[in-house]
Design a protein around this motif. Structure first.
Motif, mmCIF file in Angstrom:
data_model
loop_
_atom_site.group_PDB
_atom_site.id
_atom_site.type_symbol
_atom_site.label_atom_id
_atom_site.label_comp_id
_atom_site.label_asym_id
_atom_site.label_seq_id
_atom_site.Cartn_x
_atom_site.Cartn_y
_atom_site.Cartn_z
ATOM 1 N N UNK A 81 18.559 15.891 -9.725
ATOM 2 C CA UNK A 81 18.377 14.677 -8.896
ATOM 3 C C UNK A 81 16.609 14.271 -9.049
ATOM 4 N N UNK A 82 16.002 14.272 -10.453
ATOM 5 C CA UNK A 82 14.756 13.713 -10.454
ATOM 6 C C UNK A 82 14.530 12.463 -9.339
ATOM 7 N N UNK A 83 15.495 11.779 -9.769
ATOM 8 C CA UNK A 83 15.481 10.539 -8.505
ATOM 9 C C UNK A 83 15.171 11.226 -7.229
ATOM 10 N N UNK A 84 15.146 11.791 -6.743
ATOM 11 C CA UNK A 84 14.704 12.224 -5.472
ATOM 12 C C UNK A 84 13.188 12.057 -5.033
ATOM 13 N N UNK A 85 12.368 12.592 -6.044
ATOM 14 C CA UNK A 85 11.488 11.658 -5.970
ATOM 15 C C UNK A 85 10.699 9.809 -5.491
ATOM 16 N N UNK A 86 11.789 9.274 -6.167
ATOM 17 C CA UNK A 86 11.728 7.876 -5.748
ATOM 18 C C UNK A 86 12.381 7.683 -4.624
ATOM 19 N N UNK A 87 12.965 8.800 -3.781
ATOM 20 C CA UNK A 87 13.441 8.195 -3.047
ATOM 21 C C UNK A 87 12.396 8.730 -1.744
ATOM 22 N N UNK A 88 12.216 9.891 -1.877
ATOM 23 C CA UNK A 88 10.646 10.623 -0.606
ATOM 24 C C UNK A 88 10.242 11.583 -1.851
ATOM 25 N N UNK A 143 3.687 18.589 -4.332
ATOM 26 C CA UNK A 143 5.052 17.380 -5.437
ATOM 27 C C UNK A 143 3.806 16.228 -5.896
ATOM 28 N N UNK A 144 4.053 14.886 -6.038
ATOM 29 C CA UNK A 144 3.352 14.000 -6.800
ATOM 30 C C UNK A 144 3.096 13.068 -5.133
ATOM 31 N N UNK A 145 2.791 12.115 -5.082
ATOM 32 C CA UNK A 145 2.600 11.111 -4.098
ATOM 33 C C UNK A 145 2.826 9.781 -4.178
ATOM 34 N N UNK A 146 3.478 8.860 -3.200
ATOM 35 C CA UNK A 146 3.581 7.879 -3.467
ATOM 36 C C UNK A 146 3.049 7.573 -4.540
ATOM 37 N N UNK A 147 1.824 6.492 -4.395
ATOM 38 C CA UNK A 147 1.482 5.998 -5.222
ATOM 39 C C UNK A 147 2.086 6.063 -6.826
ATOM 40 N N UNK A 148 1.563 7.595 -7.062
ATOM 41 C CA UNK A 148 2.421 8.407 -8.396
ATOM 42 C C UNK A 148 3.648 7.576 -9.192
ATOM 43 N N UNK A 193 -9.209 19.555 -2.502
ATOM 44 C CA UNK A 193 -8.598 18.117 -2.197
ATOM 45 C C UNK A 193 -8.864 17.316 -1.143
ATOM 46 N N UNK A 194 -8.972 16.357 -1.187
ATOM 47 C CA UNK A 194 -9.142 15.141 -0.168
ATOM 48 C C UNK A 194 -8.241 15.081 0.858
ATOM 49 N N UNK A 195 -8.721 14.388 2.439
ATOM 50 C CA UNK A 195 -7.749 14.430 3.382
ATOM 51 C C UNK A 195 -7.346 12.274 2.839
ATOM 52 N N UNK A 196 -6.596 12.523 4.274
ATOM 53 C CA UNK A 196 -5.439 11.600 3.453
ATOM 54 C C UNK A 196 -6.265 10.360 3.103
ATOM 55 N N UNK A 197 -7.595 9.679 4.233
ATOM 56 C CA UNK A 197 -8.600 9.103 4.635
ATOM 57 C C UNK A 197 -9.213 8.950 3.329
ATOM 58 N N UNK A 206 0.800 -1.349 -0.204
ATOM 59 C CA UNK A 206 -0.413 0.087 -0.380
ATOM 60 C C UNK A 206 1.037 1.459 -0.148
ATOM 61 N N UNK A 207 0.299 2.299 -0.952
ATOM 62 C CA UNK A 207 1.469 4.069 -0.829
ATOM 63 C C UNK A 207 1.454 4.261 0.600
ATOM 64 N N UNK A 208 2.576 5.036 0.832
ATOM 65 C CA UNK A 208 2.364 6.068 2.172
ATOM 66 C C UNK A 208 1.932 6.970 1.563
ATOM 67 N N UNK A 209 0.369 7.674 2.945
ATOM 68 C CA UNK A 209 0.060 8.441 2.556
ATOM 69 C C UNK A 209 -0.293 9.359 3.774
ATOM 70 N N UNK A 210 0.604 10.472 4.204
ATOM 71 C CA UNK A 210 0.784 11.572 5.122
ATOM 72 C C UNK A 210 -0.320 11.994 5.405
ATOM 73 N N UNK A 211 -0.308 11.631 6.820
ATOM 74 C CA UNK A 211 -1.681 11.929 7.467
ATOM 75 C C UNK A 211 -2.316 14.141 7.458
ATOM 76 N N UNK A 212 -0.887 14.438 7.377
ATOM 77 C CA UNK A 212 -1.133 15.679 7.436
ATOM 78 C C UNK A 212 -1.158 16.482 5.645
#
Length: 130
Positions: A88-95, A28-33, A115-119, A1-7
């Motif tokens: 360093x575009x791969x910084x997106x993949x790192x975090x 930025x773009x999400x972990x899922x993306x 916008x959507x909440x984390x939930x 499952x993708x990391x979805x920070x609550x804040x």
């Protein structure tokens, strides 16, 4: 499952939005993306001072798999661009949550209401997976 920070807040186009205060947000773009894209090799971002409406393309991300457009989750004016992405575009993949792309002064504070909440974003990802 993708990391979805609550804040953070999220768009259905898989961008995250962080309130910075003073009517500004960071995007930025999400972990899922970034997982869907794979290894990111190039990022094209706008210039400081550029203005965008909600839903307009503001740049693109190129990975070994594809090129994907980035869409504005809120309307506003670009006040900062993460220039480290050029080298360093791969910084997106790192975090992807540390690898922010742009900072925006909101045209209307109410834009974040759409916008959507984390939930809500996690539920949206579950629906897309079905």
């Amino acid at each position: 499952m993708a990391n979805v920070p609550k804040d953070l807040m999220y768009s259905k186009e898989h961008e995250w939005v962080q309130r910075m205060g003073n009517g500004q947000v960071r995007v930025g773009i999400t972990d899922f993306a970034q997982r869907q894209l794979g290894d990111i090799v190039f990022v094209e971002l706008p210039k400081v001072g550029d203005r965008f409406d909600v839903g307009r393309a503001f740049g693109s991300v190129e990975s070994v798999k594809a090129v994907s457009e980035l869409y504005m989750p809120v309307a506003g004016t670009i006040v900062a661009v993460n220039v480290d992405m050029n080298d360093d575009p791969e910084m997106i993949n790192q975090d992807p949550y540390d690898g922010w792309m742009i900072e925006i002064t909101l045209a209307k504070a109410s834009d974040t209401d759409n916008l959507l909440s984390a939930a809500q974003y996690e539920a949206y990802l579950s629906e897309e997976a079905d």
